[in-house]
Design an enzyme around this catalytic site. Sequence first.
Site, PDB file in Angstrom:
ATOM      1  N   GLU A  69       0.762  -1.284   0.099  1.00  0.00           N
ATOM      2  CA  GLU A  69      -0.020   0.043  -0.129  1.00  0.00           C
ATOM      3  C   GLU A  69       0.855   1.353  -0.097  1.00  0.00           C
ATOM      4  O   GLU A  69       0.546   2.030   0.635  1.00  0.00           O
ATOM      5  CB  GLU A  69      -0.933  -0.017   1.487  1.00  0.00           C
ATOM      6  CG  GLU A  69      -1.918  -1.182   1.418  1.00  0.00           C
ATOM      7  CD  GLU A  69      -2.847  -1.204   2.569  1.00  0.00           C
ATOM      8  OE1 GLU A  69      -3.746  -1.265   2.327  1.00  0.00           O
ATOM      9  OE2 GLU A  69      -2.118  -0.932   3.453  1.00  0.00           O
TER      10      GLU A  69
HETATM   11  C1  TNX Z   1      -4.766  -3.689   4.571  1.00  0.00           C
HETATM   12  S1  TNX Z   1      -3.055  -6.239   4.171  1.00  0.00           S
HETATM   13  C2  TNX Z   1      -3.359  -3.599   4.954  1.00  0.00           C
HETATM   14  C3  TNX Z   1      -3.147  -3.229   6.469  1.00  0.00           C
HETATM   15  C4  TNX Z   1      -4.620  -3.075   7.125  1.00  0.00           C
HETATM   16  C5  TNX Z   1      -5.633  -4.138   6.805  1.00  0.00           C
HETATM   17  C6  TNX Z   1      -6.945  -4.025   7.301  1.00  0.00           C
HETATM   18  C7  TNX Z   1      -2.094  -5.256   4.015  1.00  0.00           C
HETATM   19  C8  TNX Z   1      -0.900  -5.848   3.552  1.00  0.00           C
HETATM   20  N1  TNX Z   1      -2.215  -3.896   4.493  1.00  0.00           N
HETATM   21  O1  TNX Z   1      -2.282  -1.920   6.544  1.00  0.00           O
HETATM   22  O2  TNX Z   1      -4.398  -3.192   8.535  1.00  0.00           O
HETATM   23  O3  TNX Z   1      -5.740  -3.798   5.226  1.00  0.00           O
HETATM   24  O4  TNX Z   1      -7.627  -5.299   6.896  1.00  0.00           O
END
Ligand code: TNX
Length: 440
Positions: free
Chosen positions: A253
């Site tokens: 992300e």
């Molecule tokens: C996505 S899964 C994220 C996290 C959040 C999560 C909440 C991932 C690699 N990154 O930063 O906590 O969704 O479900």
Amino acid sequence: MTFTLSPDTTIWLAALPGAGDENGGVRLELDDAAGLGAEGYRLAITGDGVTLRAATRAGLFWGVQTLRQLAAGDGVLPGGVIEDRPRYAYRGAMLDLARHFFTVDEIKAHLDLLIQFKINHLHLHLTDDQGWRLEIPGWPRLTEIGGGPGTGCDGAGPGFLTLAEYAEVTAYAAERFVTVIPEIDMPGHVNAALVAYPELTADGQPIAPRTDAEVGYSSLVAGKEETYAFVEAVLKTVADATPGPYLHIGGDECLSTSPEDYRAFLARVLPLPAKYGKRAIGWHEIAGVELPADTVVQYWRPEAEAPSVVASGRQVIMSPADRVYLDMKYDETTPIGLDWAGLVPVARSYDWDPAHRLAGLPEESVLGVAAPLWSETLRSPADVQYLTFPRLPAVAEVAWTPQSGRDWASFRDRVAAFGPRWEAAGVNYFRSPEIDWPSA
Ligand code: TNX
């Protein structure tokens, strides 16, 4: 052979029905000629007693967990022979200490519940925008500020692990045949680090701490040398402190890192785990860049296709959010948790095949299955337990048992027997209406 597998196993075996004195009357045999593999075991229960055989101590340990399961219910061990071994070598659970901190004792207690389902990897998400949870010598403000009062989501989850406490966790896990995987999430998810050390921001100016649950707004600066001095100091410390073979570098992300910067950053950072004797794991976004040969990719999105993951040719840990994210709500009534990947009832966690989840991914590329638990909405160990049980046992069976041996109706009956045990142990599980729990 007479030996003690671990203090816990001695206690568990002594508690089995009809237990004798030494190892509860269970004969433990290490036999590497038995063809049981690195974690398999053979359990024979006859009128003459119980014999457990494996090639490794880990195999014996998992066999003991099976014995504990068999002793649930009416407390009579059924007779017969079981030969059993895992489908996947990596059977994981993740706990997010960044959005809400959990203490050493809370982590240990959680681990004691996980190993009953033969989970053998515990991934600790140690850093994120809302907090920094591991002491790094030479960088004291990471934990003084990033682990201090007011950190975590809603400012409700402060705290951090000293290196001595981290060593206590990894040692406790190792005694239970569990490998700890530390994650330092980069180059995004770093607001806590930037708050602690403003020299790491793009213009060197201080920024405000954040305790909301947004993602994708923070980034280390790929074009700054200070970034790499920081990253290398952190990764060296974490590698040196970690007995297991893996180091998770995050990579997810990075919505405020340009694709060029992301590539440049990872080109310098991905070789660092190997430099310090570890194998890198990253969330699947890293599959978009060139990866060292032994890098492991952890797939997490709900989509059924991930061309870059398949094309990377790397080993993959399967964590599809719509199946195994323990922070998703079970149903509309679940008071905590998120729902961006949909609702995830227990049957949804159970009824899928890791080998057929991603179009084009060869079966042998799947290293294993792991269930992350993100902590944005969690405030206590009771919250952790509520989202974990009974869903984690479903994921654990996906990871352990070959597809041909799995059946929801059978799982449903077997997991029901844990209801009274969890109640007796004070474990706050979700009494899912999908399961016929024995009446209390
Ligand atoms: C996505 S899964 C994220 C996290 C959040 C999560 C909440 C991932 C690699 N990154 O930063 O906590 O969704 O479900």
